[in-house]
Design a protein around this motif. Structure first.
Motif, PDB file in Angstrom:
ATOM      1  N   ASP A   1      -4.792 -16.957  -1.759  1.00 17.22           N
ATOM      2  CA  ASP A   1      -6.142 -16.822  -2.509  1.00 17.22           C
ATOM      3  C   ASP A   1      -6.543 -15.259  -2.188  1.00 17.22           C
ATOM      4  O   ASP A   1      -5.930 -14.437  -1.797  1.00 17.22           O
ATOM      5  CB  ASP A   1      -7.100 -17.542  -1.746  1.00 17.22           C
ATOM      6  N   ARG A   2      -7.857 -15.173  -3.140  1.00 18.49           N
ATOM      7  CA  ARG A   2      -8.045 -13.754  -2.993  1.00 18.49           C
ATOM      8  C   ARG A   2      -8.465 -12.991  -1.623  1.00 18.49           C
ATOM      9  O   ARG A   2      -8.671 -11.956  -1.679  1.00 18.49           O
ATOM     10  CB  ARG A   2      -9.357 -13.715  -3.982  1.00 18.49           C
TER      11      ARG A   2
ATOM     12  N   LYS B   1     -11.374 -29.792  -5.662  1.00 14.15           N
ATOM     13  CA  LYS B   1     -11.921 -28.550  -5.663  1.00 14.15           C
ATOM     14  C   LYS B   1     -12.310 -28.223  -3.912  1.00 14.15           C
ATOM     15  O   LYS B   1     -13.003 -29.062  -3.187  1.00 14.15           O
ATOM     16  CB  LYS B   1     -13.202 -28.390  -6.357  1.00 14.15           C
TER      17      LYS B   1
ATOM     18  N   GLY C   1     -13.456 -18.354  -6.699  1.00 18.86           N
ATOM     19  CA  GLY C   1     -12.795 -18.098  -5.545  1.00 18.86           C
ATOM     20  C   GLY C   1     -12.427 -19.726  -4.625  1.00 18.86           C
ATOM     21  O   GLY C   1     -11.940 -19.467  -3.554  1.00 18.86           O
ATOM     22  N   VAL C   2     -13.077 -20.759  -5.324  1.00 19.55           N
ATOM     23  CA  VAL C   2     -12.516 -21.889  -4.813  1.00 19.55           C
ATOM     24  C   VAL C   2     -11.220 -22.281  -5.168  1.00 19.55           C
ATOM     25  O   VAL C   2     -10.688 -21.767  -6.050  1.00 19.55           O
ATOM     26  CB  VAL C   2     -13.617 -23.046  -4.875  1.00 19.55           C
ATOM     27  N   LEU C   3     -10.616 -23.073  -4.235  1.00 19.08           N
ATOM     28  CA  LEU C   3      -9.217 -23.566  -4.760  1.00 19.08           C
ATOM     29  C   LEU C   3      -9.002 -25.082  -5.409  1.00 19.08           C
ATOM     30  O   LEU C   3     -10.163 -25.814  -5.119  1.00 19.08           O
ATOM     31  CB  LEU C   3      -8.389 -23.854  -3.130  1.00 19.08           C
TER      32      LEU C   3
ATOM     33  N   LYS D   1      -4.299 -20.807 -14.647  1.00 22.21           N
ATOM     34  CA  LYS D   1      -5.602 -20.291 -14.971  1.00 22.21           C
ATOM     35  C   LYS D   1      -5.248 -19.111 -15.935  1.00 22.21           C
ATOM     36  O   LYS D   1      -4.266 -18.195 -15.524  1.00 22.21           O
ATOM     37  CB  LYS D   1      -6.199 -19.503 -13.652  1.00 22.21           C
TER      38      LYS D   1
ATOM     39  N   ASP E   1     -13.663 -25.743  -1.112  1.00 21.54           N
ATOM     40  CA  ASP E   1     -14.444 -24.753  -0.769  1.00 21.54           C
ATOM     41  C   ASP E   1     -14.034 -24.189   0.741  1.00 21.54           C
ATOM     42  O   ASP E   1     -14.221 -24.993   1.789  1.00 21.54           O
ATOM     43  CB  ASP E   1     -15.853 -25.274  -0.833  1.00 21.54           C
TER      44      ASP E   1
ATOM     45  N   TRP F   1      -1.674 -20.849   1.567  1.00 21.95           N
ATOM     46  CA  TRP F   1      -1.855 -22.290   1.463  1.00 21.95           C
ATOM     47  C   TRP F   1      -0.574 -22.794   0.936  1.00 21.95           C
ATOM     48  O   TRP F   1      -0.033 -22.314   0.037  1.00 21.95           O
ATOM     49  CB  TRP F   1      -3.013 -22.632   0.471  1.00 21.95           C
TER      50      TRP F   1
ATOM     51  N   ASN G   1      -4.362 -23.734  -7.368  1.00 23.93           N
ATOM     52  CA  ASN G   1      -4.383 -22.314  -7.887  1.00 23.93           C
ATOM     53  C   ASN G   1      -6.016 -22.337  -7.629  1.00 23.93           C
ATOM     54  O   ASN G   1      -6.708 -22.936  -6.936  1.00 23.93           O
ATOM     55  CB  ASN G   1      -4.634 -22.725  -9.639  1.00 23.93           C
ATOM     56  N   GLU G   2      -6.734 -21.033  -8.042  1.00 24.44           N
ATOM     57  CA  GLU G   2      -7.804 -20.549  -7.983  1.00 24.44           C
ATOM     58  C   GLU G   2      -8.941 -20.390  -8.815  1.00 24.44           C
ATOM     59  O   GLU G   2      -8.470 -19.951 -10.036  1.00 24.44           O
ATOM     60  CB  GLU G   2      -7.806 -19.044  -6.909  1.00 24.44           C
TER      61      GLU G   2
END
Length: 382
Positions: free
Chosen positions: A201-202, A264, A251-253, A295, A266, A207, A246-247
Protein backbone atom coordinates in the motif's frame (compact mmCIF):
# COMPACT_ATOMS: atom_id res chain seq x y z
CA UNK A 1 -58.46 11.87 -49.10
CA UNK A 2 -57.59 14.84 -51.36
CA UNK A 3 -54.21 15.69 -52.82
CA UNK A 4 -53.28 18.21 -50.11
CA UNK A 5 -54.26 15.81 -47.32
CA UNK A 6 -52.13 13.01 -48.78
CA UNK A 7 -49.16 15.37 -49.17
CA UNK A 8 -49.54 16.56 -45.58
CA UNK A 9 -49.68 12.95 -44.32
CA UNK A 10 -46.51 11.94 -46.18
CA UNK A 11 -44.69 15.04 -44.92
CA UNK A 12 -45.77 14.36 -41.33
CA UNK A 13 -44.69 10.70 -41.52
CA UNK A 14 -41.34 11.72 -42.98
CA UNK A 15 -40.76 14.25 -40.21
CA UNK A 16 -41.71 11.73 -37.53
CA UNK A 17 -39.23 9.23 -38.99
CA UNK A 18 -36.46 11.86 -38.92
CA UNK A 19 -37.31 12.74 -35.30
CA UNK A 20 -37.30 9.04 -34.37
CA UNK A 21 -33.83 8.41 -35.79
CA UNK A 22 -32.46 11.62 -34.28
CA UNK A 23 -33.69 10.47 -30.89
CA UNK A 24 -31.98 7.11 -31.38
CA UNK A 25 -28.66 8.76 -32.29
CA UNK A 26 -28.75 11.50 -29.65
CA UNK A 27 -30.06 9.33 -26.84
CA UNK A 28 -28.47 5.91 -27.37
CA UNK A 29 -30.03 2.94 -25.70
CA UNK A 30 -28.96 -0.68 -25.39
CA UNK A 31 -30.54 -3.98 -24.65
CA UNK A 32 -29.52 -3.56 -21.01
CA UNK A 33 -30.96 -0.08 -20.66
CA UNK A 34 -33.59 -1.21 -18.19
CA UNK A 35 -30.81 -2.32 -15.83
CA UNK A 36 -28.65 0.76 -16.17
CA UNK A 37 -26.05 2.13 -18.59
CA UNK A 38 -24.45 -0.07 -21.20
CA UNK A 39 -20.88 -0.32 -22.40
CA UNK A 40 -19.88 -1.35 -25.88
CA UNK A 41 -17.35 -4.18 -25.78
CA UNK A 42 -15.40 -5.69 -28.65
CA UNK A 43 -14.86 -9.43 -28.27
CA UNK A 44 -11.57 -11.06 -29.22
CA UNK A 45 -11.86 -14.84 -29.27
CA UNK A 46 -10.00 -17.91 -30.45
CA UNK A 47 -11.36 -17.13 -33.93
CA UNK A 48 -8.90 -14.20 -33.99
CA UNK A 49 -5.95 -16.43 -33.06
CA UNK A 50 -6.10 -16.43 -29.27
CA UNK A 51 -4.80 -19.83 -28.16
CA UNK A 52 -7.48 -20.45 -25.53
CA UNK A 53 -10.58 -18.64 -24.27
CA UNK A 54 -9.81 -18.40 -20.53
CA UNK A 55 -7.64 -15.37 -19.75
CA UNK A 56 -6.10 -15.62 -16.28
CA UNK A 57 -3.66 -12.70 -16.50
CA UNK A 58 -2.49 -9.93 -18.83
CA UNK A 59 -0.13 -6.98 -19.20
CA UNK A 60 1.30 -4.51 -21.71
CA UNK A 61 5.10 -4.47 -22.03
CA UNK A 62 7.23 -1.40 -22.59
CA UNK A 63 7.29 -2.04 -26.34
CA UNK A 64 3.50 -1.84 -26.40
CA UNK A 65 2.75 -5.53 -26.96
CA UNK A 66 -0.13 -7.05 -25.01
CA UNK A 67 0.51 -10.39 -23.31
CA UNK A 68 -2.24 -12.78 -22.26
CA UNK A 69 -1.85 -15.83 -20.07
CA UNK A 70 -4.33 -18.61 -20.81
CA UNK A 71 -4.89 -22.22 -19.79
CA UNK A 72 -3.25 -23.27 -23.05
CA UNK A 73 -0.28 -21.06 -23.76
CA UNK A 74 1.12 -17.54 -23.52
CA UNK A 75 -0.12 -15.08 -26.16
CA UNK A 76 1.66 -12.00 -27.51
CA UNK A 77 -0.60 -9.55 -29.36
CA UNK A 78 0.49 -6.66 -31.60
CA UNK A 79 -3.03 -5.37 -32.19
CA UNK A 80 -3.46 -7.43 -35.34
CA UNK A 81 -2.11 -10.94 -34.78
CA UNK A 82 -1.30 -13.31 -31.94
CA UNK A 83 1.96 -15.15 -31.45
CA UNK A 84 1.51 -18.15 -29.17
CA UNK A 85 4.16 -19.72 -26.94
CA UNK A 86 3.66 -23.27 -25.68
CA UNK A 87 5.81 -26.02 -24.17
CA UNK A 88 7.81 -28.07 -26.61
CA UNK A 89 9.36 -31.27 -25.18
CA UNK A 90 12.12 -31.06 -27.81
CA UNK A 91 12.99 -27.44 -26.95
CA UNK A 92 14.40 -26.77 -23.43
CA UNK A 93 14.01 -23.03 -24.03
CA UNK A 94 10.26 -23.19 -24.60
CA UNK A 95 7.54 -22.25 -22.13
CA UNK A 96 7.60 -24.59 -19.12
CA UNK A 97 3.84 -25.18 -18.80
CA UNK A 98 0.66 -24.55 -20.81
CA UNK A 99 -1.28 -22.98 -17.95
CA UNK A 100 -0.16 -19.40 -17.23
CA UNK A 101 -1.38 -17.89 -13.95
CA UNK A 102 0.60 -14.64 -13.62
CA UNK A 103 2.70 -12.15 -15.60
CA UNK A 104 5.04 -9.34 -14.61
CA UNK A 105 7.46 -7.03 -16.41
CA UNK A 106 10.18 -5.92 -14.00
CA UNK A 107 11.88 -2.53 -13.84
CA UNK A 108 14.68 -3.82 -16.06
CA UNK A 109 12.20 -4.83 -18.75
CA UNK A 110 12.33 -8.61 -18.24
CA UNK A 111 9.07 -10.50 -18.65
CA UNK A 112 8.31 -13.07 -15.94
CA UNK A 113 5.76 -15.83 -16.38
CA UNK A 114 4.20 -17.74 -13.49
CA UNK A 115 2.72 -21.09 -14.40
CA UNK A 116 0.48 -23.64 -12.71
CA UNK A 117 2.87 -26.52 -12.22
CA UNK A 118 5.87 -25.51 -14.33
CA UNK A 119 7.37 -22.94 -11.99
CA UNK A 120 8.62 -19.49 -12.98
CA UNK A 121 9.89 -18.53 -16.44
CA UNK A 122 11.88 -15.50 -17.57
CA UNK A 123 11.42 -14.58 -21.22
CA UNK A 124 14.28 -13.32 -23.37
CA UNK A 125 12.76 -11.23 -26.19
CA UNK A 126 15.96 -11.32 -28.25
CA UNK A 127 16.23 -15.12 -28.42
CA UNK A 128 12.54 -15.71 -27.71
CA UNK A 129 13.50 -18.35 -25.18
CA UNK A 130 12.49 -19.00 -21.58
CA UNK A 131 14.75 -19.58 -18.58
CA UNK A 132 13.14 -21.87 -16.01
CA UNK A 133 13.12 -21.66 -12.22
CA UNK A 134 11.59 -24.67 -10.53
CA UNK A 135 11.16 -26.23 -7.13
CA UNK A 136 13.93 -28.63 -6.18
CA UNK A 137 13.21 -30.59 -2.98
CA UNK A 138 16.96 -30.98 -2.43
CA UNK A 139 17.66 -27.25 -2.69
CA UNK A 140 16.21 -24.97 0.04
CA UNK A 141 17.11 -21.94 -2.08
CA UNK A 142 15.00 -23.03 -5.03
CA UNK A 143 11.41 -22.00 -5.68
CA UNK A 144 9.20 -23.37 -2.89
CA UNK A 145 6.41 -24.51 -5.22
CA UNK A 146 5.82 -24.72 -8.97
CA UNK A 147 2.40 -23.01 -8.99
CA UNK A 148 2.90 -19.23 -9.11
CA UNK A 149 -0.35 -17.37 -8.48
CA UNK A 150 1.04 -13.86 -8.39
CA UNK A 151 4.27 -11.97 -9.14
CA UNK A 152 4.76 -8.61 -7.42
CA UNK A 153 7.63 -6.11 -7.50
CA UNK A 154 7.69 -3.73 -4.54
CA UNK A 155 8.86 -0.13 -4.60
CA UNK A 156 12.39 -1.18 -3.64
CA UNK A 157 12.57 -3.35 -6.77
CA UNK A 158 12.35 -6.66 -4.92
CA UNK A 159 10.34 -9.34 -6.68
CA UNK A 160 7.95 -11.49 -4.63
CA UNK A 161 6.07 -14.61 -5.64
CA UNK A 162 2.90 -16.04 -4.17
CA UNK A 163 2.78 -19.82 -4.44
CA UNK A 164 0.80 -22.82 -3.18
CA UNK A 165 3.44 -23.25 -0.51
CA UNK A 166 4.84 -20.01 0.80
CA UNK A 167 5.92 -16.48 -0.10
CA UNK A 168 9.12 -16.35 -2.15
CA UNK A 169 11.61 -13.49 -2.48
CA UNK A 170 13.86 -13.56 -5.53
CA UNK A 171 17.55 -12.67 -5.27
CA UNK A 172 18.64 -11.52 -8.77
CA UNK A 173 22.34 -11.62 -7.89
CA UNK A 174 22.33 -15.35 -7.12
CA UNK A 175 19.10 -16.22 -8.93
CA UNK A 176 17.91 -18.00 -5.82
CA UNK A 177 14.85 -17.71 -3.59
CA UNK A 178 14.17 -17.12 0.07
CA UNK A 179 10.95 -18.74 1.28
CA UNK A 180 8.78 -17.31 4.06
CA UNK A 181 6.14 -19.49 5.70
CA UNK A 182 3.56 -18.64 8.33
CA UNK A 183 4.45 -21.74 10.33
CA UNK A 184 7.96 -22.72 9.22
CA UNK A 185 8.05 -25.50 11.81
CA UNK A 186 5.11 -27.26 10.17
CA UNK A 187 6.45 -29.60 7.44
CA UNK A 188 2.99 -29.88 5.88
CA UNK A 189 2.58 -26.12 5.55
CA UNK A 190 -0.66 -24.26 6.22
CA UNK A 191 -3.46 -22.39 4.46
CA UNK A 192 -1.66 -19.14 5.29
CA UNK A 193 1.11 -20.29 2.94
CA UNK A 194 -1.27 -20.50 -0.04
CA UNK A 195 -0.62 -16.94 -1.31
CA UNK A 196 -3.04 -15.79 -4.02
CA UNK A 197 -2.46 -12.01 -3.87
CA UNK A 198 0.34 -9.59 -2.90
CA UNK A 199 0.03 -5.82 -2.50
CA UNK A 200 2.13 -2.96 -1.11
CA UNK A 201 0.00 0.00 0.00
CA UNK A 202 0.93 3.66 -0.21
CA UNK A 203 2.22 3.62 3.38
CA UNK A 204 4.61 0.79 2.54
CA UNK A 205 2.64 -1.92 4.32
CA UNK A 206 2.94 -5.31 2.66
CA UNK A 207 -0.19 -7.45 2.40
CA UNK A 208 -0.81 -11.06 1.45
CA UNK A 209 -4.11 -12.59 0.40
CA UNK A 210 -4.13 -16.23 1.50
CA UNK A 211 -6.52 -19.14 1.99
CA UNK A 212 -6.56 -18.31 5.69
CA UNK A 213 -7.17 -14.57 5.75
CA UNK A 214 -5.47 -11.24 5.10
CA UNK A 215 -1.89 -11.14 6.34
CA UNK A 216 0.38 -8.18 6.99
CA UNK A 217 4.00 -9.17 6.43
CA UNK A 218 6.84 -7.16 7.97
CA UNK A 219 9.66 -7.54 5.44
CA UNK A 220 12.27 -6.31 7.93
CA UNK A 221 11.46 -8.77 10.72
CA UNK A 222 9.69 -11.56 8.85
CA UNK A 223 6.70 -11.29 11.22
CA UNK A 224 3.20 -12.17 10.00
CA UNK A 225 0.03 -10.56 11.40
CA UNK A 226 -3.24 -12.18 10.34
CA UNK A 227 -6.74 -10.73 10.01
CA UNK A 228 -9.47 -13.35 9.78
CA UNK A 229 -13.19 -13.91 9.58
CA UNK A 230 -14.87 -13.81 13.00
CA UNK A 231 -18.52 -14.90 12.96
CA UNK A 232 -19.14 -12.86 16.13
CA UNK A 233 -17.74 -9.64 14.64
CA UNK A 234 -19.56 -7.99 11.69
CA UNK A 235 -16.56 -5.70 11.23
CA UNK A 236 -14.15 -8.56 10.67
CA UNK A 237 -13.14 -10.00 7.30
CA UNK A 238 -16.16 -11.57 5.57
CA UNK A 239 -14.30 -14.68 4.37
CA UNK A 240 -10.81 -16.12 4.78
CA UNK A 241 -10.28 -17.11 1.14
CA UNK A 242 -8.74 -14.00 -0.44
CA UNK A 243 -8.06 -13.83 -4.17
CA UNK A 244 -7.47 -10.12 -4.88
CA UNK A 245 -6.22 -6.93 -3.17
CA UNK A 246 -6.06 -3.32 -4.34
CA UNK A 247 -6.13 0.19 -2.90
CA UNK A 248 -8.76 2.89 -3.19
CA UNK A 249 -7.88 6.51 -4.00
CA UNK A 250 -8.18 7.40 -0.30
CA UNK A 251 -5.71 4.76 0.87
CA UNK A 252 -8.11 2.12 2.14
CA UNK A 253 -7.67 -1.45 0.97
CA UNK A 254 -10.21 -3.42 -1.02
CA UNK A 255 -10.11 -7.18 -0.61
CA UNK A 256 -11.88 -9.62 -2.91
CA UNK A 257 -12.82 -13.02 -1.51
CA UNK A 258 -13.92 -16.37 -2.85
CA UNK A 259 -17.59 -16.46 -1.81
CA UNK A 260 -17.56 -13.74 0.84
CA UNK A 261 -17.91 -10.63 -1.29
CA UNK A 262 -15.81 -7.47 -1.23
CA UNK A 263 -14.23 -5.98 1.89
CA UNK A 264 -13.01 -2.44 2.52
CA UNK A 265 -10.25 -2.41 5.13
CA UNK A 266 -9.19 0.70 7.01
CA UNK A 267 -5.62 0.09 8.27
CA UNK A 268 -5.93 2.86 10.88
CA UNK A 269 -8.96 1.35 12.63
CA UNK A 270 -8.20 -2.21 11.46
CA UNK A 271 -11.88 -2.76 10.71
CA UNK A 272 -13.64 -4.13 7.65
CA UNK A 273 -16.72 -2.92 5.79
CA UNK A 274 -18.46 -5.67 3.84
CA UNK A 275 -20.09 -5.40 0.42
CA UNK A 276 -22.06 -8.44 -0.65
CA UNK A 277 -24.65 -9.51 -3.17
CA UNK A 278 -28.15 -8.60 -2.02
CA UNK A 279 -30.78 -9.61 -4.58
CA UNK A 280 -33.39 -7.26 -3.10
CA UNK A 281 -31.13 -4.18 -3.15
CA UNK A 282 -30.38 -2.43 -6.47
CA UNK A 283 -26.74 -1.42 -6.79
CA UNK A 284 -25.34 -4.21 -4.66
CA UNK A 285 -22.32 -6.29 -5.63
CA UNK A 286 -23.26 -8.61 -8.49
CA UNK A 287 -21.65 -11.71 -6.96
CA UNK A 288 -19.81 -12.71 -3.79
CA UNK A 289 -16.76 -14.08 -5.57
CA UNK A 290 -14.45 -11.21 -6.58
CA UNK A 291 -11.62 -12.60 -8.71
CA UNK A 292 -9.87 -9.34 -9.49
CA UNK A 293 -9.89 -5.71 -8.35
CA UNK A 294 -8.39 -3.19 -10.77
CA UNK A 295 -7.90 0.57 -10.35
CA UNK A 296 -7.69 2.43 -13.66
CA UNK A 297 -5.89 5.69 -14.47
CA UNK A 298 -8.89 7.75 -13.29
CA UNK A 299 -8.94 5.90 -9.92
CA UNK A 300 -12.10 4.01 -10.85
CA UNK A 301 -12.35 0.57 -9.26
CA UNK A 302 -13.41 -2.29 -11.52
CA UNK A 303 -14.25 -5.70 -10.10
CA UNK A 304 -14.22 -9.00 -11.93
CA UNK A 305 -16.79 -11.31 -10.37
CA UNK A 306 -18.43 -14.62 -11.22
CA UNK A 307 -21.48 -12.75 -12.54
CA UNK A 308 -20.04 -9.90 -14.53
CA UNK A 309 -17.87 -6.79 -14.45
CA UNK A 310 -18.74 -4.34 -11.66
CA UNK A 311 -17.89 -0.64 -11.51
CA UNK A 312 -17.74 0.75 -7.97
CA UNK A 313 -18.98 4.23 -7.02
CA UNK A 314 -17.28 5.22 -3.74
CA UNK A 315 -19.61 8.17 -3.17
CA UNK A 316 -22.81 6.10 -3.12
CA UNK A 317 -21.04 2.82 -2.30
CA UNK A 318 -22.98 1.12 -5.07
CA UNK A 319 -22.02 -1.08 -8.00
CA UNK A 320 -22.97 -0.99 -11.66
CA UNK A 321 -22.87 -4.43 -13.26
CA UNK A 322 -22.06 -5.14 -16.90
CA UNK A 323 -22.94 -8.66 -17.92
CA UNK A 324 -23.10 -10.95 -20.91
CA UNK A 325 -26.27 -10.63 -22.95
CA UNK A 326 -26.71 -13.29 -25.66
CA UNK A 327 -28.84 -10.88 -27.71
CA UNK A 328 -26.22 -8.12 -27.66
CA UNK A 329 -23.09 -8.67 -29.74
CA UNK A 330 -21.38 -5.82 -27.92
CA UNK A 331 -22.00 -6.98 -24.36
CA UNK A 332 -19.39 -8.58 -22.09
CA UNK A 333 -18.28 -11.88 -23.66
CA UNK A 334 -18.70 -13.95 -20.47
CA UNK A 335 -19.87 -13.25 -16.93
CA UNK A 336 -16.92 -14.84 -15.11
CA UNK A 337 -14.14 -12.23 -15.15
CA UNK A 338 -10.64 -13.34 -14.10
CA UNK A 339 -8.45 -10.41 -15.15
CA UNK A 340 -8.66 -6.68 -15.95
CA UNK A 341 -6.02 -4.36 -17.40
CA UNK A 342 -5.82 -0.81 -18.80
CA UNK A 343 -3.31 -0.21 -21.57
CA UNK A 344 -1.45 3.05 -22.17
CA UNK A 345 -4.10 4.31 -24.60
CA UNK A 346 -6.83 3.98 -21.96
CA UNK A 347 -8.43 0.84 -23.40
CA UNK A 348 -9.77 -1.51 -20.75
CA UNK A 349 -9.15 -5.20 -21.37
CA UNK A 350 -11.32 -7.75 -19.60
CA UNK A 351 -10.23 -11.39 -19.47
CA UNK A 352 -12.99 -13.92 -18.98
CA UNK A 353 -13.45 -17.61 -18.34
CA UNK A 354 -14.13 -19.34 -21.67
CA UNK A 355 -15.27 -16.09 -23.32
CA UNK A 356 -11.93 -14.73 -24.46
CA UNK A 357 -11.25 -11.00 -24.23
CA UNK A 358 -13.68 -8.12 -23.96
CA UNK A 359 -12.13 -4.85 -25.08
CA UNK A 360 -13.61 -1.52 -23.97
CA UNK A 361 -12.59 1.77 -25.56
CA UNK A 362 -13.99 4.47 -23.24
CA UNK A 363 -13.49 7.22 -25.84
CA UNK A 364 -15.48 5.42 -28.53
CA UNK A 365 -18.93 6.82 -29.22
CA UNK A 366 -21.77 4.47 -28.44
CA UNK A 367 -24.73 3.98 -30.71
CA UNK A 368 -28.00 2.22 -30.16
CA UNK A 369 -28.04 -1.47 -30.90
CA UNK A 370 -31.11 -2.37 -32.92
CA UNK A 371 -31.53 -6.09 -33.38
CA UNK A 372 -33.99 -8.88 -32.94
CA UNK A 373 -34.51 -10.12 -29.40
CA UNK A 374 -36.31 -13.50 -29.42
CA UNK A 375 -37.11 -13.02 -25.74
CA UNK A 376 -38.85 -9.72 -26.41
CA UNK A 377 -40.27 -9.76 -29.97
CA UNK A 378 -42.68 -6.85 -29.38
CA UNK A 379 -39.96 -4.36 -28.42
CA UNK A 380 -37.20 -5.37 -30.84
CA UNK A 381 -36.65 -5.62 -34.56
CA UNK A 382 -38.61 -8.37 -36.31
Amino acid sequence: MNKHTRLFSKTLIGRLQVIFWLCILLFPIGVQAQNGPTLRFETISTDAGLSQATISTMLQDRQGFMWFGTLDGLNKYDGYEFKVYKPDPDDPGSLSHNSVLSLHEDKAGALWVGTDGGGLDRFNPTTETFTHYRHNPDDPHSLSNNSIWTIYEDRAGTMWLGTNDGLNKFDPATETFITYRYRPEDPLGSDEDFVRAIFEDRAGNFWLGTNAGLINFDRATGVFTAFRYNPADPHSLSDNHIVSINEGPDGVLFIGTFGGGLNKFDPTTQSFTRYQYEPSRPGSLSDNTVWVIFKDSSDTLWLGTSKGLDKFDPETETFTAFQHNPTNTFSLSHDIVYSIYEDRTGILWVGTKQGGLSKLNPTAKSFALLQQNPLDPQNSLS
